[in-house]
Design a protein around this motif. Structure first.
Motif, PDB file in Angstrom:
ATOM      1  N   UNK A 275      -8.156  -3.035  -4.683  1.00  0.00           N
ATOM      2  CA  UNK A 275      -8.172  -4.461  -4.372  1.00  0.00           C
ATOM      3  C   UNK A 275      -6.904  -4.826  -3.619  1.00  0.00           C
ATOM      4  N   UNK A 276      -7.040  -5.673  -2.599  1.00  0.00           N
ATOM      5  CA  UNK A 276      -5.874  -6.119  -1.837  1.00  0.00           C
ATOM      6  C   UNK A 276      -4.824  -6.705  -2.766  1.00  0.00           C
ATOM      7  N   UNK A 277      -3.559  -6.307  -2.570  1.00  0.00           N
ATOM      8  CA  UNK A 277      -2.465  -6.791  -3.390  1.00  0.00           C
ATOM      9  C   UNK A 277      -2.184  -5.948  -4.613  1.00  0.00           C
ATOM     10  N   UNK A 278      -2.949  -4.843  -4.806  1.00  0.00           N
ATOM     11  CA  UNK A 278      -2.674  -3.944  -5.930  1.00  0.00           C
ATOM     12  C   UNK A 278      -1.402  -3.151  -5.640  1.00  0.00           C
ATOM     13  N   UNK A 279      -0.521  -3.104  -6.632  1.00  0.00           N
ATOM     14  CA  UNK A 279       0.805  -2.493  -6.479  1.00  0.00           C
ATOM     15  C   UNK A 279       0.877  -1.293  -7.426  1.00  0.00           C
ATOM     16  N   UNK A 280       0.900  -0.061  -6.862  1.00  0.00           N
ATOM     17  CA  UNK A 280       0.813   1.161  -7.643  1.00  0.00           C
ATOM     18  C   UNK A 280       2.060   2.015  -7.436  1.00  0.00           C
ATOM     19  N   UNK A 281       2.398   2.784  -8.480  1.00  0.00           N
ATOM     20  CA  UNK A 281       3.353   3.877  -8.342  1.00  0.00           C
ATOM     21  C   UNK A 281       2.613   5.168  -8.642  1.00  0.00           C
ATOM     22  N   UNK A 282       2.748   6.149  -7.745  1.00  0.00           N
ATOM     23  CA  UNK A 282       2.051   7.423  -7.883  1.00  0.00           C
ATOM     24  C   UNK A 282       3.095   8.525  -7.976  1.00  0.00           C
ATOM     25  N   UNK A 283       2.980   9.371  -8.996  1.00  0.00           N
ATOM     26  CA  UNK A 283       3.912  10.468  -9.221  1.00  0.00           C
ATOM     27  C   UNK A 283       3.116  11.753  -9.407  1.00  0.00           C
ATOM     28  N   UNK A 284       3.494  12.805  -8.693  1.00  0.00           N
ATOM     29  CA  UNK A 284       2.849  14.112  -8.858  1.00  0.00           C
ATOM     30  C   UNK A 284       3.878  15.140  -9.279  1.00  0.00           C
ATOM     31  N   UNK A 285       3.468  16.069 -10.161  1.00  0.00           N
ATOM     32  CA  UNK A 285       4.350  17.135 -10.614  1.00  0.00           C
ATOM     33  C   UNK A 285       3.507  18.358 -10.918  1.00  0.00           C
ATOM     34  N   UNK A 286       4.144  19.435 -11.352  1.00  0.00           N
ATOM     35  CA  UNK A 286       3.427  20.670 -11.658  1.00  0.00           C
ATOM     36  C   UNK A 286       4.182  21.448 -12.724  1.00  0.00           C
ATOM     37  N   UNK A 287       3.615  22.598 -13.127  1.00  0.00           N
ATOM     38  CA  UNK A 287       4.267  23.479 -14.094  1.00  0.00           C
ATOM     39  C   UNK A 287       5.189  24.480 -13.416  1.00  0.00           C
ATOM     40  N   UNK A 288       5.348  24.360 -12.099  1.00  0.00           N
ATOM     41  CA  UNK A 288       6.346  25.186 -11.438  1.00  0.00           C
ATOM     42  C   UNK A 288       5.877  25.933 -10.221  1.00  0.00           C
ATOM     43  N   UNK A 289       4.615  26.369 -10.176  1.00  0.00           N
ATOM     44  CA  UNK A 289       4.157  27.150  -9.032  1.00  0.00           C
ATOM     45  C   UNK A 289       3.923  26.264  -7.813  1.00  0.00           C
ATOM     46  N   UNK A 290       3.306  25.106  -8.023  1.00  0.00           N
ATOM     47  CA  UNK A 290       2.980  24.204  -6.921  1.00  0.00           C
ATOM     48  C   UNK A 290       4.102  23.205  -6.691  1.00  0.00           C
ATOM     49  N   UNK A 291       4.242  22.787  -5.444  1.00  0.00           N
ATOM     50  CA  UNK A 291       5.076  21.650  -5.083  1.00  0.00           C
ATOM     51  C   UNK A 291       4.110  20.555  -4.637  1.00  0.00           C
TER      52      UNK A 291
END
Length: 852
Positions: A275-291
């Motif tokens: 929806x227009x005006x939605x304010x999100x924070x997105x965080x990605x992580x891994x167990x070490x193999x992937x960046x």
């Protein structure tokens, strides 16, 4: 402004324009396969080029700023013996704490080693404050020197907290008061380096290796929690404000998905309705193999990409950023490895990665309502940073019709490179998205905004992606004074250094504006000039110098205002410029009508040849024909008249041309196929630049036809269309057939028995004619120009005519039948289209091998 149908009475209306460069991200087209994993070649096509930028020298900027990572190893000692006030190897005591020992040219700022800056004479660098401070050797009575500054001298039971004398608190056993931090810090003499105090005891620090973390005093393996939504689920719902949803999966082992012999990387997708005006924070992580890296993309109802942002981190396992959604739309989060994301962004041919160990975890948090800072006065300059992927929000008040310029610098700090690709977004008083501008670190994101109503407007300092930790921003907001050129003379002026000026004029529907912009002979300055529509979106831009004038053109489909924006380039004032504007009210032509006395206009020097410009409106797929052209004014020296058909942006697409002629001669009569519903130009001029045709008149007739659809023939199944006649006005018949690429077709026009029709068959395809030193033709069903591929004429009256052609594409071919004889125009005929088998040896299995 001089109107083309005005007389020169010495008091003419004035004509002034305004414009501005806007967008560097082109809208991409992608057919999105919902609920399925997106293939790499589709993603690469979608993302490649989004944020590739070039410097002024044309070289791609690929600045990857890496964060230095420090691993501190300390000996674990028992809490006994005389430790003294020493710190372990690789560390030093600073303000009562053991901190990493930096190089001689660096200092510890509490987080990392930083380069010690050079200080001006009379100042010395203070590692405690991180600033160059004035050298002070003596303080006045009642003050004392603290951290390079003279501050009031407090009593023994007080300390200076930077503002006032404050009582020293009582600290517990094993701690001592630190006046710099204002905290009770552990006494390092009580516990050895590598240990710390807990409940009055010294216990070892837990220092964990890679892929592990401390937990209850032990190093345990990193294990991601179970996600709320897996890569197999794909769909998720945006959580409520203040809440989160987790996404998880594995970047699979690369496989050859398209059969080209090369392995393709894996991209996972998660889809949500935003929806227009939605304010999100997105965080990605891994167990070490992937960046893990991710892209957030929005799609309209036609599945066109209308929004894109990238989150990646070249230096660690965590990538994070905020997004503020501008539309009600379908959004997709694409997750892959950092290396594959960078390869896709910059067109690199890196080897894709993935496998069972490349698990990832993405957390999407609804940030609710953003914190907005008010801009109380304009002009305004705002600075800061977008660390941790944050966005900044500002608002300001405006009135209906005010004009503002918002400039976010690609290099916000002087003499310092930036890792940020800046974006600025503007939202209206009603909260609706208005527009955005974006750039690379070598350029500025630039918005011209005309506020459509009274109220408060929201500005968002955003970014497309960041390739490192240098994430400072700086933007300037200024209000522009607009000169009304309908009331004032705008044909001359000057531009001061660092200045830009804006002019406005009005156009009536079907007006065509032609503007020349000139600097005086010998001038060394450069003037950048842009043309904007009434929404402040760019129409066209140009540059004027002493050696080369600028030229701008615009066709108004409706009554509207347009703007001319001028600014000096290169930091040098433009002492003088002149503008030569012309407004042509183009006559309207209609099919089936003849016109006499249409007039040739004198164009501003250095813009367009002197020409007559008329407009007509036609639907997609219709053919328009112009005939009976004549120049009847004997006082004007026509040399080589040219009659052509243009789009209103001056793209030439008619008349049709003969592809068998080495010079691509024009076919007669002048005709073209209309590519889309809308207005088009009929333009008459003289190819001889020395001809004197200003004020001359000409005559023409316009007609239109819709082609008759013909079924596509197949083997042993020809298509026959009987009982056809030529159009009584044009003497032509027109047919259209959907052809198959590589198929060969034979078209025969056979007159009825005992008639005098001598038919001529012309088969045409669509394509693009590009001319530079020479001309090249490219067949393409999406392009507008018609080219005659094959022609056949009957040998005598009453005989059949035949033409054979191989289709160059999947798409329409057109058949034109005319009479090459002197009678029989009203005779009936039939069309037969046959499928022709391919010639022997047309494929490799039966072709004769050549020894080269």
């Amino acid at each position: 402004m001089k109107h083309a149908d005005d007389t020169d009475d010495g008091n003419l209306p004035k004509f002034c324009l305004y414009g501005k460069i806007m967008h560097f991200l082109k809208i991409l087209h992608l057919e999105l396969y919902f609920l399925h994993r997106i293939e790499l070649e589709r993603v690469a096509a979608m993302i490649t080029g989004l944020f590739v930028s070039t410097t002024k020298e044309g070289k791609m900027k690929k600045c990857l700023s890496l964060i230095t990572m420090f691993l501190l190893a300390a000996a674990v000692n028992a809490c006994s013996g005389d430790t003294g006030n020493t710190c372990g190897a690789g560390t030093v005591e600073q303000n009562g704490q053991c901190v990493p020992q930096c190089a001689d040219s660096e200092y510890w700022d509490g987080t990392a080693c930083q380069t010690i800056p050079s200080c001006d004479d009379g100042t010395t660098f203070n590692a405690t404050t991180g600033k160059c401070e004035a050298d002070i050797t003596e303080c006045a009575e009642g003050t004392e020197l603290v951290n390079g500054q003279c501050v009031p001298q407090c009593s023994d039971s007080e300390y200076w907290n930077g503002t006032a004398c404050t009582p020293i608190p009582e600290c517990g056993e094993g701690t001592t008061f630190n006046e710099t931090t204002g905290q009770c810090d552990p006494v390092i003499a009580d516990c050895a380096p590598g240990t710390h105090e807990e409940n009055g005891e010294c216990i070892p620090d837990v220092v964990c290796g890679g892929d592990t973390h401390p937990e209850d005093g032990e190093c345990v393996p990193n294990v991601l929690p179970d996600p709320d939504v897996t890569e197999d689920d794909v769909l998720f719902t945006v959580p409520a404000a203040g809440e989160s949803v987790s996404l998880g999966g594995t970047i699979d082992t690369p496989i050859d998905e398209d059969g080209d012999g090369l392995v393709d990387g894996n991209w996972d997708q998660f889809q949500f309705a935003g929806t227009a005006g939605t304010y999100l924070k997105i965080m990605s992580t891994s167990e070490g193999a992937a960046l893990p890296a991710f892209a957030v993309m929005g799609f309209d109802e036609d599945q066109n990409v209308i929004y894109q942002r990238i989150g990646l981190n070249p230096n660690g396992l965590v990538s994070e950023r905020e997004v503020y959604l501008p539309y009600d739309a379908v959004y997709v989060i694409l997750v892959t490895d950092y290396n594959m994301m960078v390869n896709a962004l910059f067109g690199n041919n890196g080897v894709p990665v993935g496998g069972p160990d490349f698990t990832y975890y993405v957390e999407v948090t609804n940030q609710g309502t953003p914190t907005v800072s008010a801009i109380d006065s304009i002009p305004a300059t705002e600075t800061g940073d977008l660390n941790d992927g944050s966005l900044k929000f500002y608002n300001f008040s405006a009135l209906d019709g005010d004009m503002f310029r918002l400039l976010s610098h690609g290099q916000p700090l002087a003499d310092a490179a930036s890792d940020l690709y800046p974006i600025v977004m503007a939202f209206g008083a009603d909260g609706a998205y208005i527009k955005e501008a974006d750039a690379d670190p070598a350029n500025d994101a630039d918005i011209i905004l005309i506020t459509p109503a009274d109220g408060d407007y929201l500005l968002v300092q955003d970014f497309a992606l960041a390739l490192g930790p240098a994430r400072d921003f700086s933007f300037e907001l200024s209000q522009k004074t607009v000169v009304d050129c309908d009331a004032e003379d705008c044909t001359a002026g000057s531009v001061e250094e660092g200045q830009d000026i804006v002019q406005r004029w009005t156009m009536a529907a079907k007006d065509y504006g032609v503007i020349g912009i000139y600097l005086p002979s010998g001038a060394s300055q450069t003037l950048n000039v842009s043309l904007l529509d009434e929404n402040a979106d760019e129409i066209m831009s140009t540059t004027a110098t002493a050696d080369q004038n600028g030229a701008l053109f615009y066709y108004a489909e409706q009554d509207q205002s347009v703007y001319l924006h001028m600014q000096e380039a290169g930091g040098a004032a433009v002492d003088s410029f002149t503008i030569n504007p012309l407004l042509i009210h183009t006559p309207a032509l209609e099919a089936g009508q003849s016109y006499t006395g249409l007039e040739v206009n004198e164009m501003p020097p250095g813009t367009l040849p002197n020409a007559g410009i008329d407009h007509f409106t036609a639907p997609a797929g219709q053919f328009v024909f112009f005939s009976n052209f004549s120049t009847t004014d004997p006082s004007k020296a026509w040399v080589d008249p040219v009659e052509q058909i243009y789009m209103t942006d001056l793209t030439l697409f008619g008349p049709a041309i003969d592809l068998n002629d080495p010079n691509f001669a024009s076919l007669s009569p002048v005709f073209a196929r209309i590519p889309a519903d809308g207005d088009y130009f009929h333009i008459v001029w003289d190819s001889d630049e020395n001809s004197d045709i200003v004020g001359a008149t000409y005559d023409t007739t316009m007609n239109a036809m819709n082609p008759v659809m013909v079924d596509t023939p197949t083997e042993n199944n020809p298509t026959v269309v009987p009982d056809q006649t030529l159009d009584a006005t044009l003497g032509l018949a027109l047919f259209s057939m959907d052809a198959i690429n590589g198929e060969i077709y034979s078209v025969t026009a056979t007159p009825a028995a005992d008639t005098l029709l001598k038919p001529k068959v012309t088969i045409l395809s669509l394509g693009d004619l590009f001319c530079f030193f020479s001309c090249d033709w490219t067949p393409d069903p999406t392009m507008p120009t018609l080219g005659a591929m094959a022609m056949g004429t009957a040998t005598s009256d009453g005989e059949a005519a035949n033409a054979v052609v191989g289709s160059p594409y999947d798409g329409p071919l057109f058949i034109l039948v005319s009479n090459s004889g002197t009678s029989g125009d009203d005779a009936a005929f039939e069309i037969q289209v046959d499928w022709v088998p391919p010639p022997e040896g047309d494929n490799c299995s039966i072709a004769i091998e050549l020894d080269v």
